[in-house]
Design an enzyme around this catalytic site. Structure first.
Site, mmCIF file in Angstrom:
data_model
loop_
_atom_site.group_PDB
_atom_site.id
_atom_site.type_symbol
_atom_site.label_atom_id
_atom_site.label_comp_id
_atom_site.label_asym_id
_atom_site.label_seq_id
_atom_site.Cartn_x
_atom_site.Cartn_y
_atom_site.Cartn_z
ATOM 1 N N SER A 180 44.395 57.456 119.550
ATOM 2 C CA SER A 180 43.634 56.286 119.294
ATOM 3 C C SER A 180 42.783 55.746 120.138
ATOM 4 O O SER A 180 41.775 54.851 119.759
ATOM 5 C CB SER A 180 44.470 55.141 118.615
ATOM 6 O OG SER A 180 45.444 54.529 119.665
ATOM 7 N N ASP B 188 46.512 43.959 121.562
ATOM 8 C CA ASP B 188 47.750 44.214 121.076
ATOM 9 C C ASP B 188 48.630 44.723 121.962
ATOM 10 O O ASP B 188 49.725 45.090 122.147
ATOM 11 C CB ASP B 188 47.950 44.937 119.700
ATOM 12 C CG ASP B 188 47.435 46.462 119.946
ATOM 13 O OD1 ASP B 188 47.677 47.064 118.867
ATOM 14 O OD2 ASP B 188 47.031 46.714 120.957
ATOM 15 N N GLY C 117 47.850 57.630 116.766
ATOM 16 C CA GLY C 117 49.314 58.231 116.713
ATOM 17 C C GLY C 117 49.520 59.580 117.222
ATOM 18 O O GLY C 117 50.635 59.969 117.433
ATOM 19 N N HIS D 256 46.020 48.575 122.466
ATOM 20 C CA HIS D 256 44.701 49.281 122.137
ATOM 21 C C HIS D 256 43.569 48.157 122.819
ATOM 22 O O HIS D 256 43.752 46.780 122.882
ATOM 23 C CB HIS D 256 44.430 49.229 120.514
ATOM 24 C CG HIS D 256 45.161 50.174 119.892
ATOM 25 N ND1 HIS D 256 46.490 49.637 119.209
ATOM 26 C CD2 HIS D 256 45.034 51.414 119.884
ATOM 27 C CE1 HIS D 256 46.830 50.813 118.706
ATOM 28 N NE2 HIS D 256 46.140 51.862 119.119
ATOM 29 N N ASN E 51 51.575 58.036 123.139
ATOM 30 C CA ASN E 51 52.589 58.143 121.802
ATOM 31 C C ASN E 51 53.736 58.926 121.891
ATOM 32 O O ASN E 51 54.320 59.195 121.067
ATOM 33 C CB ASN E 51 51.612 58.636 120.664
ATOM 34 C CG ASN E 51 50.617 57.442 120.482
ATOM 35 O OD1 ASN E 51 50.726 56.260 120.721
ATOM 36 N ND2 ASN E 51 49.413 57.873 120.100
#
Lengths: 222, 229
Positions: free
Chosen positions: B48, B193, B75, B196, B105
């Protein structure tokens, strides 16, 4: 006890998140502390479609001037939003309008359960903020080609609209401008991964939201 | 010697459609089609971090002009990127530079396994695209406060920095050094967050990356492009 999208999970964040050091409980605390400092007139709450909106210029252009706060969290289902609103995110603020956009991530729930979950959120908001109005945004279609999730999301929208008479202070807005083309496909120009909106996708979706909010805020003044 | 069999992070595997709308495969299919239509000089591939970069204005400003393509899927782990690259996302193109950004991830894998996964990706690119220079971006710190994932990502970076130069025309670039503030926290102004990047966060990392790309693109002589059959 069967799992229901309208139940408040005992430890929803722990149950869903696996990775250590995960940001979600912290993000929630940040939202709670925001609610102590800020005085929003409009509160957006929901999943990644709400959260990512905050990253694009259009937020500043259309919603900041309305004194809006953004409590979106990627991956959230109705249960998570319900928990967050019960646990501080509605305290200390008095928004006139709460925009609710959640449900597309409820993969473990039926359309009926998702609609009930949305209803439960509306009722919770009404109990905590009796004068606030809730604007429920319709779930968007998803996936490049026709698929079961599109059918499900459309059914959720239909059920929510049918339930409106029993949802105090709530109205519904379908923000899908027609993302599905005549050949049944969704373009990556609108949704880069056939779920999340591009800047262009948000531009299309935000116009009707903005128009509706202005009208609702205008009515509120009377 | 092949460690691929014993390292799950280096075993290519597609994402299974559990949600029901098959979006991962739709995105992969689109990327394969883009390879048939386009002639990128720079290819970005990863998770991402790559995918979201493509959505912000900084992409239009700095990377589009370099004739860059973006093959990021949110992801993705090293296994997923490996599978995509083996199944069409490196065909019909001859980029001068490939930027690889993946690993954050890989929650089920150890530091050593993640490094092995990234090395497998680099090795594949070197094999399929011998003319391309490879830039491996370091994993960013994450989480609001110090936590085990920050340590893990930093350790991956340490090992990559030490081991990559041995793999041919590969560079390691760490763009994450500015994010952890003096009190140990990461700001939501940089990562909305704590994972990101915001547009401001991307603006900060885009500059050094863009500078490196310009340098690498200048270095590649036209004469060294392979003649397509």
């Amino acid at each position: 006890m069967p799992h229901v999208a309208a139940d408040v999970l005992v430890s929803p964040l722990g149950a869903r998140r696996v990775a250590v050091g995960d940001p979600s409980p912290v993000r929630h605390h940040r939202f709670v502390s925001d609610s102590k400092d800020k005085e929003p007139e409009v509160l957006f709450v929901g999943d990644s479609l709400v959260q990512l909106l905050h990253q694009f210029e259009i937020w500043r252009e259309l919603f900041s001037p309305l004194h809006a706060l953004n409590f979106g969290m990627g991956g959230d289902c109705t249960q998570h939003v319900l928990w967050r609103l019960q646990n501080g995110e509605l305290d200390h603020i008095n928004p006139k309008i709460i925009v609710l956009w959640v449900g597309t991530n409820n993969h473990g729930d039926t359309a009926e359960q998702v609609a009930e979950g949305i209803g439960a959120i509306v009722k919770l908001i009404h109990s905590k903020q009796p004068t606030a109005r809730v604007l429920i945004l319709g779930l968007l279609p998803r996936g490049k080609s026709p698929n079961a999730l599109r059918v499900k999301n459309a059914r959720v929208n239909q059920l929510v609209q049918e339930a409106l008479p029993s949802l105090p202070g709530a109205s519904f807005l379908d923000v899908d401008p027609g993302f599905v083309h005549s050949d049944g496909t969704i373009s990556h120009h609108d949704m880069y991964d056939y779920l999340h909106l591009t800047r262009a996708g948000y531009a299309t979706v935000c116009q009707p939201i903005h128009t509706r909010l202005l009208a609702m805020l205008e009515q509120h003044k009377i | 010697m092949s460690v691929g069999d014993s390292n799950p992070a280096a075993v290519p595997s597609p994402v299974q459609d559990v949600q029901g709308d098959d979006r991962w495969m739709s995105q992969h299919t689109r990327f394969v089609l883009e390879c048939k239509d386009k002639e990128p000089d720079v290819l970005f591939v990863g998770d991402s971090m790559v995918q979201l970069l493509h959505q912000y204005e900084v992409w239009q400003e700095l990377f589009s002009p370099l004739h860059a393509l973006s093959f990021g899927i949110g992801g993705d782990t090293t296994s997923h990127v490996l599978w995509r690259l083996q199944n069409g996302e490196l065909e019909n193109i001859t980029p001068k530079v490939v930027v690889v950004w993946v690993g954050t991830n890989n929650h089920e894998h150890t530091v050593e396994q993640i490094v092995g996964g990234i090395q497998a990706i680099v090795h594949l690119i070197n094999t399929c695209q011998p003319q391309a220079k490879v830039v491996v971006l370091g994993l960013l710190p994450r989480g609001e406060r110090p936590n085990p994932l920050r340590e893990k990502n930093a350790e991956v970076n340490r090992v990559l920095r030490a081991s990559l130069p041995r793999l041919g025309s590969v560079q390691f670039l760490d763009v994450g050094s500015g994010f952890v503030q003096s009190d140990g926290t990461i700001s939501t102004h940089d990562m909305f967050d704590f994972l990101h990047l915001t547009p401001a966060g991307y603006a900060a990392i885009a500059k050094p990356l863009h500078d490196l790309l310009l340098q690498l693109l200048e270095e590649t002589p036209e004469e060294s492009r392979p003649i397509l059959a």
